[in-house]
Design a protein around this motif. Structure first.
Motif, short mmCIF file in Angstrom:
data_model
loop_
_atom_site.label_atom_id
_atom_site.label_comp_id
_atom_site.label_asym_id
_atom_site.label_seq_id
_atom_site.Cartn_x
_atom_site.Cartn_y
_atom_site.Cartn_z
N MET A 198 65.53 115.48 71.22
CA MET A 198 66.56 115.23 70.19
C MET A 198 66.12 115.95 68.93
N TRP A 213 66.43 114.31 65.35
CA TRP A 213 66.11 112.89 65.24
C TRP A 213 65.71 112.47 63.83
N LYS A 269 67.28 109.40 61.84
CA LYS A 269 66.45 108.31 61.31
C LYS A 269 66.71 108.12 59.82
N MET A 286 60.06 113.61 71.04
CA MET A 286 61.31 113.29 70.34
C MET A 286 62.00 114.56 69.87
N TYR A 335 69.72 107.59 68.50
CA TYR A 335 68.36 107.85 68.03
C TYR A 335 67.42 106.71 68.43
N HIS A 359 64.28 106.94 70.94
CA HIS A 359 62.96 106.52 70.46
C HIS A 359 62.30 105.58 71.46
#
Length: 254
Positions: free
Chosen positions: A237, A240, A244, A233, A211, A215
Motif C-alpha cells: 500500500m 499508507w 494514516k 506496508m 489502511y 496494517h
C-alpha cells in the motif's frame, strides 16, 4: 543564564520508514537535546555549529524511543477524545450521523404498516422509516442493528480484498471481529488467526478502513513495527502514510 535562541525550523525525518515531523531549534547549548512533549511533538535543540546530518544521526540512535513516544501520544490523544462527553442522540430530523467520512442527515418518515420500518441510506440522507417518530429508544435500537449489519458487510468485503495480497505469503483468512476499542483502530493476534477492528472505523473514509486492515494483515508476516514491517506496508500500500495521516486527523467524529 538562559540559552540564547537563534531560530527554529520544521523538519521531517524517516525513522524506520515512519515519517516523523520535528522542530529543530538552534540555541547556544553544548549538547544535542531531544524532547517529546505530551502531544507527541518532537523537539530538538542544538548549537548552530552542529550539522543536520549529525543531529539526525543522533535521532536515529534514539529511533525506538521516538517512534514509541509519538505512537503513545497519538493513542492517548485518541483516548481522551473518545472520553469527551457527547450529547445523547435523538435521531431527529436534521440530526447528523457520521458514516464513511461524511455527515449523513437524518430524515424521519412515519409509516403505518406493520413490518415496514427500516433505515435507507440515500447519498447524504439517512431515512428512518418508523411508526412512532418520537420513540428515541426504538430508533436507537433500529440504528444499532442497521449499523452492525452494515459494518459486518463492509469490513468483510475489505478484509477479503486485502487478504488476496497475502495469499502469496500463505496467510489463511482470519476470524474478523468487531468491537468498540478505546485506544486502537485495530489489533491482530497472528498466532490465533484473529483480527479485531474498531466498530467506530465505520465513521471514517473507506481508504482509512483499508489502511487499518492492511496494517493488521501485515502483522501476520511481521508481528512488530520493525523496518521490515513498514517496508511491507509500503510495498503493498504505497500511500499508507497519507491514509494514516488522514485517519489521525479525524477528531470531530471521536
Amino acid at each position: 543564564m538562559a540559552a540564547r535562541v537563534y531560530g527554529s525550523e520544521k523538519r521531517v525525518i524517516i525513522l524506520g520508514d515512519v515519517e516523523i515531523k520535528y522542530e529543530l531549534t538552534r540555541k547556544s547549548v553544548k549538547n544535542v537535546n531531544l524532547r517529546i512533549d505530551a502531544a507527541g511533538t518532537v523537539k530538538v535543540s542544538a548549537s548552530r555549529r552542529v550539522p543536520v546530518d549529525y543531529i539526525e544521526g543522533f535521532m536515529r540512535q534514539k529511533q525506538a524511543l521516538i517512534v514509541a513516544a509519538v505512537d503513545r501520544a497519538e493513542q492517548n490523544s485518541r483516548r481522551q477524545l473518545e472520553q469527551k462527553p457527547q450529547l445523547p442522540r435523538r435521531y431527529e430530523d436534521g440530526e447528523q450521523l457520521a458514516l464513511l467520512g461524511r455527515k449523513r442527515t437524518v430524515k424521519l418518515v412515519q409509516v403505518f404498516k406493520a413490518g415496514s420500518e427500516r433505515i435507507d441510506l440515500e447519498e447524504d440522507l439517512m431515512y428512518f422509516r418508523v411508526r412512532d417518530p418520537g420513540d428515541v429508544r426504538h430508533k436507537e435500537l433500529m440504528y444499532e442493528k442497521w449499523l452492525k449489519a452494515y459494518q459486518c458487510e463492509l469490513y468483510e468485503e475489505i478484509c477479503r480484498q486485502v487478504h488476496r495480497q497475502f495469499l502469496q505469503f500463505g496467510v489463511g483468512y482470519p476470524a474478523v471481529r468487531i468491537r468498540r476499542m478505546t485506544s486502537r483502530w485495530g489489533s491482530c493476534q497472528p498466532y490465533k488467526g484473529v483480527i479485531t477492528l474498531n466498530s467506530r472505523l465505520i465513521e471514517t473514509p473507506v481508504s482509512c478502513i483499508e489502511y487499518v486492515v492492511m496494517h493488521e494483515f501485515c502483522h501476520f508476516i511481521h508481528p512488530d513495527h520493525s523496518r521490515a514491517f513498514h517496508a511491507l506496508m509500503t510495498r503493498l500500500m504505497p500511500d499508507w502514510k497519507q491514509r494514516k495521516q488522514l485517519l489521525n486527523s479525524i477528531s470531530e467524529w471521536n
